[in-house]
Design a protein around this motif. Structure first.
Motif, PDB file in Angstrom:
ATOM      1  N   GLY A   7       5.759  -2.355  -1.703  1.00 31.12           N
ATOM      2  CA  GLY A   7       4.700  -3.005  -0.944  1.00 31.12           C
ATOM      3  C   GLY A   7       3.601  -1.994  -0.666  1.00 31.12           C
ATOM      4  N   ALA A   8       2.359  -2.345  -0.985  1.00 30.65           N
ATOM      5  CA  ALA A   8       1.265  -1.377  -0.876  1.00 30.65           C
ATOM      6  C   ALA A   8       0.161  -1.865   0.051  1.00 30.65           C
ATOM      7  CB  ALA A   8       0.691  -1.067  -2.262  1.00 30.65           C
ATOM      8  N   VAL A  28       7.621   9.459  -5.205  1.00 29.35           N
ATOM      9  CA  VAL A  28       7.761   9.394  -6.657  1.00 29.35           C
ATOM     10  C   VAL A  28       7.272   8.077  -7.237  1.00 29.35           C
ATOM     11  CG1 VAL A  28       9.664  11.036  -6.692  1.00 29.35           C
ATOM     12  CG2 VAL A  28      10.155   8.580  -6.497  1.00 29.35           C
ATOM     13  N   ALA A  29       7.190   7.004  -6.427  1.00 27.21           N
ATOM     14  CA  ALA A  29       6.812   5.707  -6.991  1.00 27.21           C
ATOM     15  C   ALA A  29       6.346   4.756  -5.902  1.00 27.21           C
ATOM     16  CB  ALA A  29       7.999   5.085  -7.740  1.00 27.21           C
ATOM     17  N   VAL A  30       5.434   3.851  -6.308  1.00 27.46           N
ATOM     18  CA  VAL A  30       4.964   2.769  -5.443  1.00 27.46           C
ATOM     19  C   VAL A  30       5.067   1.475  -6.239  1.00 27.46           C
ATOM     20  CG1 VAL A  30       3.014   1.791  -4.183  1.00 27.46           C
ATOM     21  CG2 VAL A  30       3.398   4.266  -4.155  1.00 27.46           C
ATOM     22  N   ARG A  37      -3.422  -1.878  -6.918  1.00 29.44           N
ATOM     23  CA  ARG A  37      -3.270  -1.433  -5.535  1.00 29.44           C
ATOM     24  C   ARG A  37      -2.154  -0.399  -5.432  1.00 29.44           C
ATOM     25  NH1 ARG A  37      -2.344  -5.486  -0.406  1.00 29.44           N
ATOM     26  NH2 ARG A  37      -0.355  -5.899  -1.468  1.00 29.44           N
ATOM     27  N   ALA A  38      -1.056  -0.606  -6.166  1.00 30.96           N
ATOM     28  CA  ALA A  38       0.030   0.367  -6.183  1.00 30.96           C
ATOM     29  C   ALA A  38      -0.434   1.704  -6.735  1.00 30.96           C
ATOM     30  CB  ALA A  38       1.201  -0.166  -7.001  1.00 30.96           C
ATOM     31  N   GLY A  43      -1.459   7.494  -5.894  1.00 28.61           N
ATOM     32  CA  GLY A  43      -2.052   8.700  -6.453  1.00 28.61           C
ATOM     33  C   GLY A  43      -1.438   8.986  -7.806  1.00 28.61           C
ATOM     34  N   GLY A  44      -0.711  10.067  -7.913  1.00 26.43           N
ATOM     35  CA  GLY A  44      -0.075  10.420  -9.186  1.00 26.43           C
ATOM     36  C   GLY A  44       1.341   9.908  -9.322  1.00 26.43           C
TER      37      GLY A  44
END
Length: 325
Positions: A7-8, A28-30, A37-38, A43-44
Motif C-alpha cells: 500500500g503506497a 527492499v520493496a513497495v 505510485r509504488a 525510490g530504488g
C-alpha cells in the motif's frame, strides 16, 4: 532487517520516511495497485502490484500493511504464517471475523504483529499512568475534530467505516488504554454535514458523540467531527480520577498537564508517537517478544469490537453491550 511496504498511500509515505531514519532497516520493496505510485514511494526499491509476488520475490523480514482495512486479513495472515513480522496500520480489520483470523494467526506465529494505533505510543501516556496509579477513574472526555484526508473507501461505511472506525477508533483505543475495557456504548450522530458539503459524498456521519461505559464503573465520552480543510483541529482527552484532574493534549503537540494528589503534572513528548511505535516494533521483532509492541492485534481487535458496537448503537438508538474479544 529487510522490509516491504504494502500500500503506497499517505500513511505509507509517513512510514517510509521513518524507515529511512532507522538504523539496520532496508526498504527492499513497495507494492501498490498503482505501480507508478509504488515506484515513486520506493525510490530504488523493487516494485510490485501483487502483494503475493512481493512476499515470494523478496522474502522480507517484515512488512508494513498500509491498505484499506477490508483488505488486511489475507495478506496479514499469510505473512504471519511465513514468519514475517507485520506492522499493520489501524484498524486491525473491517469486521470481527477478519480480526479473529488475524489475532489467531499472530498467536500461532513466531513473528511479531503490531497495530498502528499511534496514541498508545505517546510518551506522556506513561506519565499519565504513573499519575493515576492506585486511583479510580470516573470520567474521560475525548475530543477529536478537524480535517482529514478522505479516501473513496473512507466515505463508504461498509468498506471503510468512515468517521467511527477511522477517527473515533483512535480516541476509543486511547480511552481503553487509560481506563480499561468498555462493556457498553451509546452513539448519536449529527444530521448536519460539516465536510462532505464541500464536495464529498458518502453514507457516513460527519460528526458523532459516543458514550462509553467502562468495566470499572466509570464512563467516557468521545466527540468526533470531520471538518473542512483549513479549519483548526483539536485532539485531547480529559481524565478525572479520585485524586486527579488531567488533560492529555494530542496531535500535533503531545503534552500532559493537570494536578494529581495535590501535585502539578507537566510532561511533554520528545519523539513523535508514530516513529516511537515503529521503532518499538523493530525492537520487539529483533527480540522476538510480541508483548513489547504498543498495540497488539488482540488489543486492536478489542477496540474494533467497541467501534462495531458503536455502529450498532447508532443504528438502533439504544445501548449496545460490547462483546468480549
Amino acid at each position: 532487517m529487510r522490509v516491504g511496504v504494502i500500500g503506497a498511500g499517505w500513511i505509507a509515505e509517513e512510514h517510509v520516511e521513518i524507515l529511512r531514519r532507522v538504523d539496520g532497516v532496508d526498504l527492499v520493496a513497495v507494492c501498490d495497485v498503482d505501480e507508478a505510485r509504488a515506484r515513486e514511494l520506493g525510490g530504488g526499491a523493487a516494485t510490485y502490484t501483487d502483494w503475493r509476488e512481493l512476499l515470494d520475490g523478496e522474502s522480507p523480514d517484515a512488512v508494513f500493511v498500509c491498505t484499506p482495512p477490508m483488505l488486511h486479513r489475507e495478506m496479514t495472515v499469510e505473512a504471519l504464517g511465513r514468519g514475517i513480522h507485520v506492522y499493520l496500520e489501524k484498524p486491525v480489520s473491517r469486521g470481527l471475523e477478519d480480526a479473529r483470523a488475524i489475532v489467531d494467526a499472530a498467536a500461532a506465529s513466531s513473528a511479531v504483529c503490531a497495530v498502528g494505533y499511534q496514541w498508545r505510543a505517546v510518551e506522556v501516556l506513561d506519565d499519565l499512568h504513573d499519575a493515576l496509579d492506585g486511583q479510580e477513574i470516573g470520567l474521560l472526555i475525548g475530543i477529536g475534530t478537524g480535517p482529514t484526508r478522505s479516501r473513496p473507501w473512507f466515505l463508504n461505511r461498509t468498506e471503510g467505516g468512515g468517521n467511527l472506525l477511522e477517527r473515533a477508533s483512535h480516541g476509543i483505543d486511547l480511552s481503553r488504554a487509560i481506563a480499561g475495557e468498555v462493556v457498553a456504548v451509546q452513539t448519536t450522530a449529527s444530521d448536519i454535514p460539516l465536510a462532505q458539503s464541500a464536495g464529498e459524498s458518502g453514507d457516513i456521519e460527519d460528526a458523532a458523540a459516543i458514550t462509553l461505559k467502562f468495566a470499572n464503573g466509570g464512563v467516557g465520552t468521545s466527540s468526533i467531527a470531520w471538518t473542512r480543510d483549513g479549519l483548526p483541529g483539536r485532539y485531547s482527552v480529559d481524565v478525572l480520577a479520585s485524586e486527579s484532574s488531567l488533560r492529555l493534549d494530542l496531535d500535533p503537540n503531545f503534552t500532559l498537564r493537570g494536578v494529581s494528589r495535590g501535585k502539578d503534572v507537566d510532561a511533554a513528548m520528545t519523539q513523535h508517537p508514530i516513529e516511537r511505535g515503529v521503532r518499538r516494533f523493530f525492537e520487539a521483532a529483533e527480540a522476538g517478544d510480541q508483548s513489547r509492541v504498543f498495540c497488539t492485534a488482540e488489543a486492536a481487535a478489542g477496540t474494533l469490537a467497541t467501534v462495531i458496537a458503536c455502529e450498532q448503537a447508532l443504528a438502533s438508538g439504544g445501548t449496545v453491550p460490547v462483546p468480549s474479544f
